[in-house]
Design a protein around this motif. Structure first.
Motif, PDB file in Angstrom:
ATOM      1  N   SER A 138      -0.124  -8.044 -19.051  1.00 56.08           N
ATOM      2  CA  SER A 138      -0.789  -9.171 -18.834  1.00 56.08           C
ATOM      3  C   SER A 138      -1.986  -9.306 -18.162  1.00 56.08           C
ATOM      4  O   SER A 138      -2.320  -8.138 -17.516  1.00 56.08           O
ATOM      5  N   CYS A 155       5.381  -5.833 -18.938  1.00 51.43           N
ATOM      6  CA  CYS A 155       4.941  -6.685 -19.977  1.00 51.43           C
ATOM      7  C   CYS A 155       3.330  -6.811 -19.711  1.00 51.43           C
ATOM      8  O   CYS A 155       2.831  -6.817 -18.659  1.00 51.43           O
ATOM      9  N   ASP A 202       8.423 -14.486 -26.445  1.00 50.20           N
ATOM     10  CA  ASP A 202       9.177 -13.229 -26.642  1.00 50.20           C
ATOM     11  C   ASP A 202      10.208 -13.103 -25.423  1.00 50.20           C
ATOM     12  O   ASP A 202       9.670 -13.420 -24.380  1.00 50.20           O
ATOM     13  N   PHE A 228       4.500 -15.500 -22.477  1.00 49.98           N
ATOM     14  CA  PHE A 228       3.654 -16.587 -23.006  1.00 49.98           C
ATOM     15  C   PHE A 228       3.573 -16.645 -24.550  1.00 49.98           C
ATOM     16  O   PHE A 228       3.428 -17.792 -24.957  1.00 49.98           O
ATOM     17  N   THR A 229       4.175 -15.660 -25.351  1.00 54.05           N
ATOM     18  CA  THR A 229       4.391 -15.924 -26.667  1.00 54.05           C
ATOM     19  C   THR A 229       5.556 -16.366 -27.087  1.00 54.05           C
ATOM     20  O   THR A 229       5.769 -16.492 -28.298  1.00 54.05           O
ATOM     21  N   TYR A 233      10.726 -15.187 -20.257  1.00 56.16           N
ATOM     22  CA  TYR A 233      10.194 -15.361 -21.586  1.00 56.16           C
ATOM     23  C   TYR A 233       8.502 -15.163 -21.389  1.00 56.16           C
ATOM     24  O   TYR A 233       8.004 -15.768 -20.286  1.00 56.16           O
TER      25      TYR A 233
END
Length: 84
Positions: A41, A39, A7, A4-5, A2
């Motif tokens: 980051s 993702c 999602d 950090f948000t 998952y």
């Protein structure tokens, strides 16, 4: 995994790589499995509990240090608060 948000982020795959902390002679190397994700980051890698346990590392968040054993005694990785 998952983000950090919160999602869900699917992994693209995994890769086993040797990972070395510090430089010779106060270094240690372990073979770690890294998950590859697509993702955005600010981080290149994130070392989780499994990696920290493999290195027998102890983190000190307030001091921005990580201590871990080597053949020559305990070694420390330090960072500066301004950079963090």
């Amino acid at each position: 995994m998952y983000a950090f948000t919160g999602d869900r982020v699917p992994s693209i795959g995994s890769l086993d790589l040797p990972f070395t902390i510090r430089e010779y002679p106060r270094q240690t190397t372990k073979l770690l499995t890294f998950l590859i994700v697509d993702c955005p980051s600010a981080y290149n890698i994130i070392l989780g509990r499994t990696a920290l346990n493999a290195f027998q590392a102890i983190t000190f968040a307030f001091h921005l240090t990580v201590n871990f054993p080597t053949n020559l005694g305990v070694s420390t990785v330090r960072r500066e608060q301004i950079v963090a």
